[in-house]
Design a protein around this motif. Structure first.
Motif, mmCIF file in Angstrom:
data_model
loop_
_atom_site.group_PDB
_atom_site.id
_atom_site.type_symbol
_atom_site.label_atom_id
_atom_site.label_comp_id
_atom_site.label_asym_id
_atom_site.label_seq_id
_atom_site.Cartn_x
_atom_site.Cartn_y
_atom_site.Cartn_z
ATOM 1 N N ASP A 1 0.832 -1.197 0.000
ATOM 2 C CA ASP A 1 0.000 0.000 0.000
ATOM 3 C C ASP A 1 0.869 1.250 0.000
ATOM 4 O O ASP A 1 2.091 1.170 -0.156
ATOM 5 N N ASP A 2 0.260 2.416 0.178
ATOM 6 C CA ASP A 2 0.994 3.683 0.156
ATOM 7 C C ASP A 2 2.074 3.754 1.234
ATOM 8 O O ASP A 2 3.153 4.282 0.994
ATOM 9 N N ARG A 3 1.784 3.232 2.415
ATOM 10 C CA ARG A 3 2.754 3.289 3.505
ATOM 11 C C ARG A 3 4.012 2.482 3.188
ATOM 12 O O ARG A 3 5.130 2.950 3.380
ATOM 13 N N LEU A 4 3.825 1.267 2.689
ATOM 14 C CA LEU A 4 4.961 0.428 2.340
ATOM 15 C C LEU A 4 5.717 1.023 1.159
ATOM 16 O O LEU A 4 6.946 1.067 1.157
ATOM 17 N N ARG A 5 4.993 1.498 0.155
ATOM 18 C CA ARG A 5 5.619 2.110 -1.013
ATOM 19 C C ARG A 5 6.465 3.312 -0.605
ATOM 20 O O ARG A 5 7.601 3.469 -1.024
ATOM 21 N N ALA A 6 5.941 4.161 0.269
ATOM 22 C CA ALA A 6 6.674 5.336 0.729
ATOM 23 C C ALA A 6 7.931 4.927 1.501
ATOM 24 O O ALA A 6 8.991 5.535 1.336
ATOM 25 N N SER A 7 7.844 3.902 2.322
ATOM 26 C CA SER A 7 8.984 3.418 3.091
ATOM 27 C C SER A 7 10.079 2.894 2.162
ATOM 28 O O SER A 7 11.248 3.254 2.297
ATOM 29 N N TRP A 8 9.700 2.036 1.220
ATOM 30 C CA TRP A 8 10.683 1.479 0.284
ATOM 31 C C TRP A 8 11.282 2.583 -0.580
ATOM 32 O O TRP A 8 12.475 2.590 -0.853
ATOM 33 N N SER A 9 10.452 3.507 -1.016
ATOM 34 C CA SER A 9 10.913 4.588 -1.874
ATOM 35 C C SER A 9 11.909 5.481 -1.144
ATOM 36 O O SER A 9 12.941 5.860 -1.690
ATOM 37 N N ALA A 10 11.631 5.803 0.113
ATOM 38 C CA ALA A 10 12.529 6.643 0.905
ATOM 39 C C ALA A 10 13.865 5.942 1.165
ATOM 40 O O ALA A 10 14.918 6.563 1.093
ATOM 41 N N ARG A 11 13.811 4.640 1.446
ATOM 42 C CA ARG A 11 15.044 3.905 1.745
ATOM 43 C C ARG A 11 15.905 3.665 0.512
ATOM 44 O O ARG A 11 17.129 3.612 0.616
ATOM 45 N N THR A 12 15.283 3.522 -0.650
ATOM 46 C CA THR A 12 16.044 3.191 -1.857
ATOM 47 C C THR A 12 16.292 4.387 -2.763
ATOM 48 O O THR A 12 17.156 4.347 -3.631
ATOM 49 N N GLY A 13 15.488 5.450 -2.606
ATOM 50 C CA GLY A 13 15.594 6.598 -3.492
ATOM 51 C C GLY A 13 15.002 6.340 -4.861
ATOM 52 O O GLY A 13 15.255 7.068 -5.816
ATOM 53 N N ALA A 14 14.196 5.309 -4.981
ATOM 54 C CA ALA A 14 13.634 4.900 -6.266
ATOM 55 C C ALA A 14 12.146 5.225 -6.351
ATOM 56 O O ALA A 14 11.447 5.275 -5.342
ATOM 57 N N ALA A 15 11.676 5.421 -7.573
ATOM 58 C CA ALA A 15 10.232 5.532 -7.816
ATOM 59 C C ALA A 15 9.667 4.112 -7.785
ATOM 60 O O ALA A 15 10.260 3.194 -8.347
ATOM 61 N N ILE A 16 8.543 3.939 -7.119
ATOM 62 C CA ILE A 16 7.948 2.613 -6.964
ATOM 63 C C ILE A 16 6.464 2.700 -7.275
ATOM 64 O O ILE A 16 5.795 3.671 -6.912
ATOM 65 N N ALA A 17 5.949 1.664 -7.947
ATOM 66 C CA ALA A 17 4.513 1.590 -8.241
ATOM 67 C C ALA A 17 4.052 0.153 -8.068
ATOM 68 O O ALA A 17 4.789 -0.784 -8.366
ATOM 69 N N PHE A 18 2.820 -0.026 -7.583
ATOM 70 C CA PHE A 18 2.191 -1.329 -7.463
ATOM 71 C C PHE A 18 0.963 -1.327 -8.357
ATOM 72 O O PHE A 18 0.147 -0.396 -8.309
ATOM 73 N N TYR A 19 0.831 -2.364 -9.179
ATOM 74 C CA TYR A 19 -0.302 -2.500 -10.094
ATOM 75 C C TYR A 19 -0.957 -3.854 -9.899
ATOM 76 O O TYR A 19 -0.294 -4.834 -9.599
ATOM 77 N N THR A 20 -2.264 -3.909 -10.123
ATOM 78 C CA THR A 20 -2.979 -5.173 -10.181
ATOM 79 C C THR A 20 -4.151 -5.024 -11.141
ATOM 80 O O THR A 20 -4.803 -3.983 -11.179
ATOM 81 N N SER A 21 -4.374 -6.038 -11.938
ATOM 82 C CA SER A 21 -5.471 -6.056 -12.923
ATOM 83 C C SER A 21 -5.452 -4.814 -13.805
ATOM 84 O O SER A 21 -6.487 -4.249 -14.129
ATOM 85 N N GLY A 22 -4.280 -4.351 -14.163
ATOM 86 C CA GLY A 22 -4.144 -3.194 -15.040
ATOM 87 C C GLY A 22 -4.399 -1.851 -14.388
ATOM 88 O O GLY A 22 -4.411 -0.828 -15.064
ATOM 89 N N ALA A 23 -4.607 -1.834 -13.094
ATOM 90 C CA ALA A 23 -4.875 -0.573 -12.390
ATOM 91 C C ALA A 23 -3.761 -0.285 -11.384
ATOM 92 O O ALA A 23 -3.267 -1.188 -10.711
ATOM 93 N N ARG A 24 -3.391 0.974 -11.267
ATOM 94 C CA ARG A 24 -2.377 1.378 -10.296
ATOM 95 C C ARG A 24 -2.998 1.407 -8.906
ATOM 96 O O ARG A 24 -4.020 2.035 -8.672
ATOM 97 N N VAL A 25 -2.346 0.731 -7.977
ATOM 98 C CA VAL A 25 -2.802 0.697 -6.591
ATOM 99 C C VAL A 25 -2.090 1.778 -5.789
ATOM 100 O O VAL A 25 -2.696 2.462 -4.974
ATOM 101 N N SER A 26 -0.803 1.934 -6.028
ATOM 102 C CA SER A 26 -0.003 2.917 -5.310
ATOM 103 C C SER A 26 1.223 3.239 -6.147
ATOM 104 O O SER A 26 1.787 2.363 -6.788
ATOM 105 N N SER A 27 1.635 4.508 -6.136
ATOM 106 C CA SER A 27 2.868 4.877 -6.831
ATOM 107 C C SER A 27 3.405 6.163 -6.223
ATOM 108 O O SER A 27 2.666 6.930 -5.612
ATOM 109 N N GLY A 28 4.683 6.360 -6.383
ATOM 110 C CA GLY A 28 5.289 7.575 -5.882
ATOM 111 C C GLY A 28 6.794 7.494 -5.896
ATOM 112 O O GLY A 28 7.375 6.458 -6.209
ATOM 113 N N ALA A 29 7.414 8.616 -5.579
ATOM 114 C CA ALA A 29 8.870 8.711 -5.544
ATOM 115 C C ALA A 29 9.251 9.715 -4.467
ATOM 116 O O ALA A 29 8.472 10.597 -4.130
#
Length: 88
Positions: free
Chosen positions: A47-75
């Motif tokens: 979700d957004d919380r996990l994506r934000a944590s991974w993004s902050a630690r890695t400095g990378a843009a991250i997105a999660f998709y399912t069934s062709g729809a974006r669930v969470s994304s950010g950098a």
């Protein structure tokens, strides 16, 4: 996944139910010459919380998709990508 862990394998996978889950399984071994005594299984909602944590630690843009729809994304703010798709 659990069956594989009970045979001695470390596994990870993505499970899509009502949400996206990252699931990991690991055997519990007391003696490597014997079959595992059991397995430890863990799951985390992607979700957004996990994506934000991974993004902050890695400095990378991250997105999660399912069934062709974006669930969470950010950098992170320091990310210098050509096109940031996290702006909705």
């Amino acid at each position: 996944m659990v069956a594989d862990a009970l045979r001695g394998y470390i596994r990870d996978d993505t499970l899509v139910l009502d949400r996206i889950y990252r699931v990991v399984a690991r055997p519990v071994e007391a003696d490597t010459s014997q079959l595992p005594a059991g397995a430890i299984v863990g799951a985390r909602i992607l979700d957004d919380r996990l994506r934000a944590s991974w993004s902050a630690r890695t400095g990378a843009a991250i997105a999660f998709y399912t069934s062709g729809a974006r669930v969470s994304s950010g950098a992170p703010e320091t990310f210098r990508g050509a096109a940031r798709s996290d702006r909705r």
